[in-house]
Structures are given as structure tokens and as C-alpha cells.
Design an enzyme around this catalytic site. Structure first.
Site, mmCIF file in Angstrom:
data_model
loop_
_atom_site.group_PDB
_atom_site.id
_atom_site.type_symbol
_atom_site.label_atom_id
_atom_site.label_comp_id
_atom_site.label_asym_id
_atom_site.label_seq_id
_atom_site.Cartn_x
_atom_site.Cartn_y
_atom_site.Cartn_z
ATOM 1 N N GLN A 228 -5.965 30.176 105.486
ATOM 2 C CA GLN A 228 -7.221 30.470 104.808
ATOM 3 C C GLN A 228 -8.419 30.027 105.653
ATOM 4 O O GLN A 228 -9.557 30.256 105.276
ATOM 5 C CB GLN A 228 -7.265 29.746 103.448
ATOM 6 C CG GLN A 228 -6.145 30.175 102.506
ATOM 7 C CD GLN A 228 -6.112 29.432 101.174
ATOM 8 O OE1 GLN A 228 -5.043 29.181 100.651
ATOM 9 N NE2 GLN A 228 -7.262 29.083 100.604
ATOM 10 N N ARG A 375 -6.078 26.322 93.656
ATOM 11 C CA ARG A 375 -7.209 26.840 92.894
ATOM 12 C C ARG A 375 -8.039 25.723 92.277
ATOM 13 O O ARG A 375 -8.268 25.703 91.071
ATOM 14 C CB ARG A 375 -6.701 27.803 91.827
ATOM 15 C CG ARG A 375 -7.654 28.983 91.679
ATOM 16 C CD ARG A 375 -7.052 30.151 91.009
ATOM 17 N NE ARG A 375 -8.034 31.217 90.975
ATOM 18 C CZ ARG A 375 -7.799 32.429 90.540
ATOM 19 N NH1 ARG A 375 -6.612 32.752 90.099
ATOM 20 N NH2 ARG A 375 -8.732 33.339 90.547
ATOM 21 N N CYS A 376 -8.459 24.840 93.130
ATOM 22 C CA CYS A 376 -9.151 23.655 92.637
ATOM 23 C C CYS A 376 -9.940 23.037 93.763
ATOM 24 O O CYS A 376 -9.406 22.816 94.830
ATOM 25 C CB CYS A 376 -8.110 22.664 92.143
ATOM 26 S SG CYS A 376 -8.733 21.003 91.963
ATOM 27 N N GLU A 745 -12.373 29.718 91.102
ATOM 28 C CA GLU A 745 -11.460 28.729 90.529
ATOM 29 C C GLU A 745 -11.745 28.391 89.073
ATOM 30 O O GLU A 745 -10.913 27.738 88.428
ATOM 31 C CB GLU A 745 -11.549 27.435 91.355
ATOM 32 C CG GLU A 745 -11.104 27.622 92.779
ATOM 33 C CD GLU A 745 -11.617 26.516 93.673
ATOM 34 O OE1 GLU A 745 -10.828 25.975 94.444
ATOM 35 O OE2 GLU A 745 -12.812 26.195 93.591
#
Ligand code: MCN
Ligand code: CUN
Length: 791
Positions: A228, A375-376, A745
Site C-alpha cells: 500500500q 481499516r483503522c 475507515e
């Protein structure tokens, strides 16, 4: 020259600008199976690598015998930690300033740890090679719980670290202890809650992998990999391998979902690179599903004990909590804040809380490294979950309706920018409005009546609310960096002579739709139709330097850079327009896609005409071309707000609970592509739903990972996932050039508490305060049967 007047101004939605629910351009290839993922890359002479993983959680390695593996025809290399050590690569530095074993030499410290790897002509031979390696382990007691790990007599896991005599990874505190203690002394009511946010896993459809190709003639290294953040990887390789950046090319092709799983640097990547260097051939490593589930990118795993000091009218006077986190065997969190525990102190940021104090410890355990991913934005998910669970419990304790309790404490619109007790500055919001919209949408009062009626007939209905603001968009460069590189991001825009353009950014889409939305920003700023703008990300040889995609930072940071570079292009186009229209720049006005003469609006030139002039008709002394770049350093994080409300019915006989309705109100500022934003929210809610009731990865006392396959670790499908009713409030971000805040998120962060709060509400008459996630039917049944909390 165009003869249009401003009455024919381009319709922004028609050209795919901001606010257009433009269909995702990348889907054209994805839904036809034409994406190009790492596993689709085939290079001439390419070999295949497989990893041998430890079957045990904690053991001393007595010996590794690779002779049988070498004998298998087609095996080209068997790499052990000893061999990696000769290259100084048995260990690698982590992004959290710890060290992590690339291949184990002294001990294995978690089940699934990388012990050796085999390179062969095909992946099957490589697997056979792994099976032929004989490792003699001397088992050691395993520790799989952070609190047990910090007990006196716990075996020391990181005995490789000089001076490390226990399993404490870090301890940390923030806030004002004395003021908080005073607040608790003055409280009318003190509300307490303890809970565990279980370990979870991002589980992208595509596993991790790499194709490393070292060219022995030029000594250049090219790595296709599932990352990413390609530029961070290049910087890390440059630092570790002491190679100049121009000899390293990291290419992140299409990614089949990241969700945070593809931020960290894994031993598999390093091994593939090392094997390619040793063999002078391209080496492909593609992780299998169990490997992905057992060893990469874990999240959460955090224990909380906390309390709220309350006045009898429900106003919060102070908050304090302690958190114990399980970091696994290596502290390899990939997070850019200077806080070892990430941004856990963003808890309670949406409430007007005068004071607070947080203490936290991180512990090494015999589990795969884990921490912030999934996702945080760096332990914000745990923070918001604890916050909203404690808020729900406190509403009961203080005898207020949970919606009213929140309303009395939410930060008011006129309080922004608002300084939280833990030092954050939240930027903007309309929290009450979002809450009211959510309550209206779900029909709050009616539901409470229905619930009471149903209770008379033995039915258990429940409603759960979760409201939160979270810090998205790491970062600003004053406070956030990785490896000393500041958290800015970048965009480069090249407008061609025909007015078509190519845009590159330092972010890296993994499914979020950047190829669609960045072009919309260019369309908004320049009036070039989005369809005329090609977006490219992920190749360090072509993309401008950027810090990648995580923490929902792409829109807040790279997206802002796209706006800023477009404005630079527009500034030059204005000069070209003045030249073409033969007036001075001051006499020129801009409307979408066109400059015109203020005193004669019919006289104008389109942005495309300006682009042509940049190459064929520039004024004397002007540099040709219409290209530029922008580096954007955000002044603050962005602070979106969300209100999620869930209704459920619990079957008292079986403990099974069904979701009746899910209402989401999200305020992420200006939405660039409303359809994509809704997709992000639905995806996040789906993950929240799954975490609340079906996902957990547990470990037995010996450290065996239970749940490292999709029979045990369940992914939600369309079958069980409830429908979502989405609503919107727009409070533009005051410091973002487009007014946008991050959103990727939000629903995964704020969602879980709404589901759990709903179940707990359905059990409110039983005296049960908490059931730990996943809230499985047997746990609910046990809680109803015993009236006790279930952890
Ligand atoms: N967007 C918008 N308007 C806004 C905010 C966002 O139109 N005000 C759009 C953006 O342009 C982008 C998308 O929504 O197309 C998400 O934007 P943003 O909130 O900036 O988040 P990022 O692009 O940085 O994505 C990261 C975030 C994270 S951290 C995880 S984890 C996650 C998530 O995105 N992983 C995902 N969503 C995912 N969605 C998919 N399909 N796959 C993943 O791996
Ligand atoms: Cu932490 S998961 Mo997302 O930030 O890549």
C-alpha cells in the site's frame, strides 16, 4: 477561439467533477477478470519461492537440516536464517523501531513464523522442498495473552534483545492524572467497564506476494509487490541494502484489497528479494491463505478497563482508562505517529470531556506480530469501540436515554476547533444534527414503544447507537513520520497538447477507486472531463514521492495535492489565456473549463485551447509545456463524524440475534464521488457486522492458532450481511482545499459498537453489562442464563 458565453458553463456533474457519482473506471477491467495482480506477473527465467513456517509457537531451534531439500530436482536454493545472517539479513528493523526475524535462527516465537524458504522451478517443487527440511525444535512454554505475558514468571520471549528481561514492549500514558482524579472525586456517578477487543484480521481476497528481480549486470532491483506504500518500501530497501534509490524500483500493480494487511514489511518480501539477489533470477513468492491468516497484519487484541466520572445530570466530568495490548512476538506496527500505541487517545474526541488520563502497556506474546492494521488509523477502532461501549453502559448507570446522554455531551457546532483533553484539535462537525438525523431515520421513539410492547410478549428487541469522530489522514509533518520521512503526499499532472492528461500520485489504491476519483478532482479544478484524465499510482519510477494509502489519508493528503497541482496548472493556463485573448491577466475570469474576458464574456478560450498553446503558441519568454507537481503537507488530520444506529431482535431461547435495521449518518465533508463514498461506508459496515458476531482468531494454551482458515475465520457474504440505510451530513473540512475529509475507515471503526450496544440493550433487564466480541449466540445465551458478563 470558443465563442461560448458563461451561460453555457460546463455542467460539473456531466464532465465527472466533484459530486458526480461517476462509475468506477477500474471496474471495467476488474469485473472482466482483466486486472493485473502480482501473481499475474511472469518474468523470463522466473523461479518460485515457498516459505517453511514454524508449527510451534515458542521453541529453541536445535538444528535445521536442509540436505534432503537440496536433493530434490528443480530446487535451486534453500535459504535458512544462518545464510541470511551472512548477509546481515536474519533480522530486519521494523517500522516501529524494533527488530523482527526474517528467518528464525535462535528461536521461533509464534506459530507460522518464517523458518526457511525454498526456491524452485515451480511452486509445487518449492513446497516439496519445504517439506523435506528437518527442523529440530526444543519446545518452550508459550504465552498468548498480554496480561499473562507481563506476569512475573512469564518466559521471556524477546531474549534476543539486549537488556530485555521481561515481555514489556512499551508503557505509555497521556492526560492529566491529578485533574482526572479530582473529577472522579467530584462525580455523582462513576460508570465502569472492562472489555476485550479480540484479535482480527483484514483478510483481503488477494494474499501478499512479490516478484523480485535483481539484474546482476546492472545491479538494479525491481520488485512487484502487494504494498500500500511503494515509496516507503523503496526507502526501507535503500536504507537496509545501502543501495541508491535509483537502483530500486517498487511496483505495486493492481491490489486485490489491502485493508491494512499490505502496509507492513513482511519477511516473505525480504526473502524473495534476497533469493533473487543470490540467484540472479526473478523470484516469485505468493503467500497461501493460511500463511496470510496466520502470520500477517493482525489487528486489535486489546484489553480495556475504564471509567467515566459523571454528574447526576449526565454531564461527563472526566474519563480514565488503562489498556493492555498484545503486540505479538515483534513490534512491527506500521504507523507514523510518535505514540507507540497509535492514536488510542482520540477516544472521546467527539464529547466535551474536560479532563482525562490514559495509561497503556504493550506486551510481547507468542503470537504473530499485530497491532494497528485493518481499516483503522492506528488503534482508533479499539478506542472508539471502548468509548461507545462505555457510553452505553454509562447511560444505564446515570439513568438517561442513551441518545439523550450523548446529546448532552457531544461537542457543539460552535466549539470548533475543539481541543480534546488528550491534545488533538478536532476541526469541524455538526454532531447533534447527525445524531438527530439518525434517530429520525430509525424512528427512535416508535422503536422504544415497539420494544416495550414486544417485551410484554417475551420478545427481546434492542437498539444500539454509536457516535464518533476519528482522526483520518495522517498526518501533518510536524507530528507524523515514517523512518524520519514526513507524512506529506504528492501529485504530478501532465496536460498533453490535446488537453488530455495523466495524473500520478504518491498514494496507492487497493480497491478504493482512486483512478476514478482523482480524475474528478482534476475535472473540478480545470474543467477537463474526468474521462480525459488517466490516473496512475504505484510505480516508484514514475509516481512522485508519496507515503501511500492507509489511515484514509489519500483524500485528505494526496487528494489535496491533486487539487493543488491542478491549481498550479490553472495559474499557468491563465497566462496562456491572457496571451491568446490579448488582454492582461487581471482582465481574465475563470469559469469551469474556460477563461474569458471580464468585460466581454463571449470572448474566451477553453482549457484545452490553453493546453495547445502551452506547446505551440506560448508567449515570448514563457517556458513551454503544461506540467507540474504538488507536495501537500496537511495542517491537521481530518475529523469526519459518524452516527450508526442498529436495531436487533435477540432470541432468548437460542441467543441468536438478527439485525433488523442499520442506519448510518456519515459526515465526511465534501464528497468527491458520492457513490464511492457510499460503497466505502457499506464495506466498512459489513466488516463491522462481521467483527461483532462472527470473526475471531484465538490461540490455545500452547500458542496454536485456532482459526487460520476460512472455515473458522468467517467472512461475511451477501447472505448474512444486513441492508444498510445511508444518510449524509456535509460539514466541509476547514483546512482541506476541497473541504473533503477521509471516510474509508469510518464505518469499520464506529460500526462494531452499534451492533454490540444493540444486543446489550436487548439484554438490559438481565444486569449483564458486557459480552465480548464476537457476540456469538452461545455467549448471548450464557449471559441470559447466568445474568453474568461473558468474556
Ligand atoms: N472519497 C470521496 N469523498 C470523500 C472522501 C473519500 O469521494 N470526502 C473517496 C476517495 O476519493 C476514495 C475513497 O472514497 O476513492 C476512499 O477515500 P479515503 O477515505 O481517502 O481513503 P483511502 O483512499 O486513503 O483508502 C484507505 C482506506 C483504508 S485505510 C482501508 S484499510 C480500506 C479502505 O480505505 N481498505 C480498502 N477502504 C477499502 N476499500 C476497498 N475496496 N479495498 C480496501 O483494501
Ligand atoms: Cu490501518 S488499515 Mo488502512 O489504514 O490501510
Amino acid at each position: 477561439m470558443s465563442e461560448a458565453t458563461n451561460s453555457t458553463q460546463l455542467d460539473e456533474v456531466r464532465i465527472g467533477g466533484i459530486g458526480a457519482s461517476r462509475k468506477r473506471v477500474e471496474d471495467a477491467r476488474f469485473i472482466r477478470g482483466r486486472g493485473s495482480y502480482v501473481d499475474d506477473i511472469t518474468l523470463p527465467g522466473m523461479l518460485h519461492m515457498e516459505i517453511l513456517r514454524s508449527p510451534v509457537a515458542h521453541a529453541r531451534i536445535k538444528s535445521i537440516d536442509t540436505s534432503k531439500a537440496w536433493e530434490i530436482p528443480g530446487v535451486r536454493l534453500v535459504l535458512t536464517g544462518e545464510m541470511a545472517a551472512q548477509r546481515n539479513l536474519a533480522w530486519m528493523p521494523t517500522l516501529s523501531y524494533d527488530t523482527q526475524a526474517v528467518l528464525a535462527t535462535d528461536k521461533v516465537r509464534f506459530q507460522g513464523q518464517e523458518v526457511a524458504c525454498v526456491v524452485a522451478d515451480d511452486p509445487y517443487i518449492a513446497k516439496d522442498g519445504c517439506e523435506a527440511i528437518v527442523v529440530e525444535y526444543e519446545p518452550l512454554p508459550a504465552v498468548v495473552n498480554p496480561r499473562q505475558a507481563m506476569a512475573e514468571d512469564a518466559p521471556v520471549i524477546r531474549d534476543d534483545k539486549e537488556g530485555q528481561t521481561d515481555n514489556l514492549c512499551y508503557s505509555w500514558e497521556v492526560g492529566d492524572k491529578e485533574a482526572t482524579d479530582r473529577a472522579f472525586e467530584q462525580a455523582d456517578v462513576i460508570s465502569r467497564l472492562s472489555l476485550h477487543y479480540p484479535r482480527s484480521h483484514p483478510s483481503p481476497i488477494e494474499n501478499c506476494g512479490a516478484v523480485a528481480s535483481f539484474d546482476q549486470a546492472t545491479e538494479n532491483l525491481t520488485v512487484y509487490m502487494t504494498t500500500q506504500a511503494p515509496h516507503i518500501i523503496r526507502a526501507a530497501v535503500a536504507l537496509v541494502a545501502e543501495l541508491p534509490e535509483h537502483m530500486i524500483r517498487i511496483i505495486s500493480p493492481d491490489i486485490g484489497g489491502g485493508f491494512g494487511n499490505k502496509v507492513p514489511v513482511y519477511p516473505g518480501y525480504v526473502c524473495a528479494i534476497l533469493c533473487s539477489i543470490l540467484l540472479g533470477k526473478p523470484v516469485k513468492w505468493i503467500e497461501d491463505k493460511s500463511g496470510n491468516l496466520i502470520s500477517t497484519g493482525f489487528a486489535r487484541d486489546m484489553y480495556f478497563d475504564g471509567e467515566l466520572a459523571l454528574r447526576s445530570d449526565g454531564r461527563i466530568l472526566g474519563v480514565r482508562f488503562h489498556a493492555d495490548t498484545d503486540q505479538g512476538a515483534f513490534f512491527s506496527d506500521a504507523q507514523p505517529s510518535k505514540f507507540k500505541i497509535g492514536l488510542v487517545h482520540s477516544a472521546f474526541a467527539c464529547y466535551d470531556v474536560p479532563t482525562g488520563h490514559i495509561t497503556a502497556r504493550g506486551a510481547y506474546t507468542n503470537k504473530a506480530p499485530g497491532g494497528v492494521a485493518y481499516r483503522c488509523s492506528f488503534r482508533v477502532t479499539e478506542a472508539m469501540f471502548f468509548q461507545e461501549r462505555l457510553m452505553a453502559a454509562a447511560a444505564v448507570d446515570v439513568g438517561l436515554d442513551p441518545a439523550e446522554f450523548r446529546r448532552r455531551n457531544l461537542v457543539r457546532d460552535d466549539q470548533f476547533p475543539y481541543r480534546t483533553p488528550f491534545g488533538f484539535l478536532t476541526d469541524s462537525g455538526q454532531y447533534q444534527k447527525c445524531l438527530d438525523l439518525g434517530l429520525e431515520a430509525i424512528g427512535y421513539d416508535q422503536f422504544l414503544e415497539d420494544k416495550e410492547e414486544a417485551a410484554k410478549r417475551g420478545r427481546r428487541l434492542g437498539i444500539g447507537i454509536s457516535t464518533m469522530t476519528e482522526p483520518l489522514g495522517a498526518g501533518n509533518s510536524r507530528e507524523y513520520d515514517i523512518l524520519g520521512i514526513k507524512m506529506f503526499d504528492s501529485a504530478e499532472l501532465r496536460v498533453h497538447p490535446t488537453g488530455k492528461a495523466i495524473l500520478r500520485t504518491g498514494a496507492k489504491t487497493q480497491g478504493q477507486g482512486h483512478e476514478t476519483t482523482w480524475a474528478q478532482i482534476v475535472a473540478h479544478e480545470l474543467g477537463i472531463p474526468a474521462a480525459d484524465v488517466l490516473v496512475e499510482e504505484g510505480d516508484t519510477d514514475t509516481a512522485p514521492f508519496g507515503m501511500g494509502t492507509y489511515a484514509s489519508r489519500s483524500t485528505p493528503v494526496a487528494g489535496a495535492a491533486v487539487a493543488m497541482v491542478s491549481r498550479k496548472i490553472r495559474a499557468k493556463a491563465r497566462k496562456l489565456a491572457a496571451h491568446l485573448l490579448e488582454v492582461s491577466e487581471e482582465d481574465i475570469e475563470w469559469e469551469l473549463g474556460r477563461f474569458y474576458v471580464r468585460s466581454a464574456p463571449a470572448r474566451g478560450v477553453s482549457i484545452q485551447e490553453c493546453a495547445a498553446a502551452a506547446y505551440g503558441n506560448m508567449p515570448d519568454g514563457m517556458e513551454p509545456g503544461l506540467e507540474n507537481n504538488a507536495y501537500y503537507d496537511p495542517p491537521n488530520l481530518t475529523w469526519p463524524f459518524a452516527c450508526y444506529i442498529v436495531t436487533v431482535e435477540v432470541d432468548p431461547e437460542s441467543g441468536v440475534w438478527d439485525v433488523l435495521r442499520v442506519v448510518a449518518v456519515d459526515d465526511c465533508g465534501v464528497r468527491i464521488n458520492p457513490m464511492i463514498v457510499e460503497g466505502q461506508i457499506m464495506g466498512g459496515l459489513t466488516e463491522a457486522y462481521a467483527m461483532s458476531n462472527m470473526q475471531f482468531i484465538t490461540f490455545d494454551a500452547d500458542g496454536n492458532c485456532v482459526g487460520s482458515n476460512y472455515m473458522d475465520y468467517l467472512l461475511p457474504t451477501a447472505w448474512e450481511t444486513p441492508g444498510f440505510e445511508l444518510h449524509e451530513v456535509t460539514t466541509p473540512c476547514p483546512h482541506h482545499p476541497l473541504g473533503a475529509k477521509g471516510v474509508g475507515e469510518c464505518a469499520a471503526v464506529g460500526g462494531p459498537a452499534a451492533f454490540v450496544n444493540a444486543v446489550m440493550d436487548a439484554l438490559s433487564d438481565t444486569g449483564v453489562r458486557n459480552i465480548d466480541m464476537p457476540v456469538l449466540p452461545d455467549r448471548v445465551w450464557e449471559a441470559i442464563a447466568t445474568g453474568q458478563d461473558v468474556s
